[in-house]
Design a protein around this motif. Structure first.
Motif: not given
Length: 290
Positions: A211-219, A258-272
């Motif tokens: 799991p991603l550490d949301f706090e570390m990447i400030k989500i 903001n989510i795309r910027r913090k995760l460094g992705v461009d598409r929804k599928t990458e976020i999923i």
């Protein structure tokens, strides 16, 4: 043993025995001529008979037949018998008898009733030796000379030639075994490389499933809710996310940016793909990991 192999052995034995037999006869002639006339030396059995037998042995190299092999064995035995009866060549004669035994065994004549045949063979040697001693009471012991060296050479050479095919076969098998071992070493190295690659893939997979550490990447908590709806619904639209969270589509659009910027992705599928391990199923509903 195949017919071709037997004939190859037969030719080798014929050539080696015939040539060295003639050399022995020449040596004997040289020895006798120092004490006797040329004619007496030539007609001596250790010279004339060995020359005759050697020539006959040479002829057996050109006839691939069981009769030829029997004749060859008989001639070799005769050479041994003549040498034993002549005390000077007794050791050489015994060597010839050993050659006879090896060749006979190679040709397969000792396969049946081998013990009986071997006993008869030994008895014949003892009888020849006994006759030799009785006929030469003034000669004691065995005299070692150039003849013995020649016969020993013939014995060793014939042994080698008789089993040359087996030696080549063993050598070939050894080469095959060595190549097989080298191939196995190469395959083992490849397997090790593949294992290392699989290990790296497993490590990367384990990393990707954490799991991603949301706090570390400030989500933010609100952004986490947006991600949750997106993941649970397998790619919800911004309008669907807005309705699920009771916020405006513009707000969802801002959160997604903001989510795309913090995760460094461009598409929804990458976020999923990145965030699916942050949620677990509990009674058909998804909740955020602590």
């Amino acid at each position: 043993m195949g017919s071709n192999t037997v004939f190859r052995v037969q030719r080798r034995v014929s050539l080696i025995s015939g040539i060295i037999g003639i050399a022995v006869a020449i040596t004997n002639f040289t020895y006798f001529v120092s004490a006797h006339s040329v004619i007496e030396s030539f007609i001596a059995p250790a010279v004339s008979l060995i020359v005759l037998v050697s020539i006959l042995v040479l002829f057996t190299a050109f006839w691939d037949h069981a009769v030829s092999r029997i004749v060859q064995l008989a001639l070799v035995y005769l050479m041994g018998a003549v040498s034993i009866l002549d005390v000077y060549n007794s050791i050489a004669g015994i060597g010839m008898m050993l050659i006879f035994a090896v060749i006979a065994f190679k040709y397969g004549y000792f396969k049946k009733h081998s013990i009986v045949k071997f006993i008869i063979f030994l008895i014949s040697i003892y009888l020849l030796t006994f006759i030799s001693v009785q006929n030469h009471p003034h000669k004691k012991g065995f005299m070692l000379g150039f003849d013995a060296i020649l016969y020993t050479t013939m014995f060793i050479t014939v042994l080698y030639s008789v089993y040359l095919d087996e030696i080549k076969e063993y050598s070939k098998r050894a080469d095959v075994a060595e190549r097989t071992v080298n191939e196995l070493i190469i395959q083992r190295q490849k397997l090790n490389d593949e294992l290392d690659n699989l290990t790296n893939q497993i490590i990367n997979f384990e990393k990707s499933t954490k799991p991603l550490d949301f706090e570390m990447i400030k989500i933010t908590p609100r952004e986490q809710e947006v991600i949750k709806v997106l993941v649970v619904n397998g790619g919800a639209t911004e309008k669907e996310i807005a309705e699920a969270l009771n916020i405006s589509p513009e707000t969802v659009k801002t959160h997604m940016k903001n989510i795309r910027r913090k995760l460094g992705v461009d598409r929804k599928t990458e976020i999923i793909d990145l965030c699916r391990n942050n949620f677990k199923i509990v009674s058909r509903s998804y909740v955020l990991d602590d």
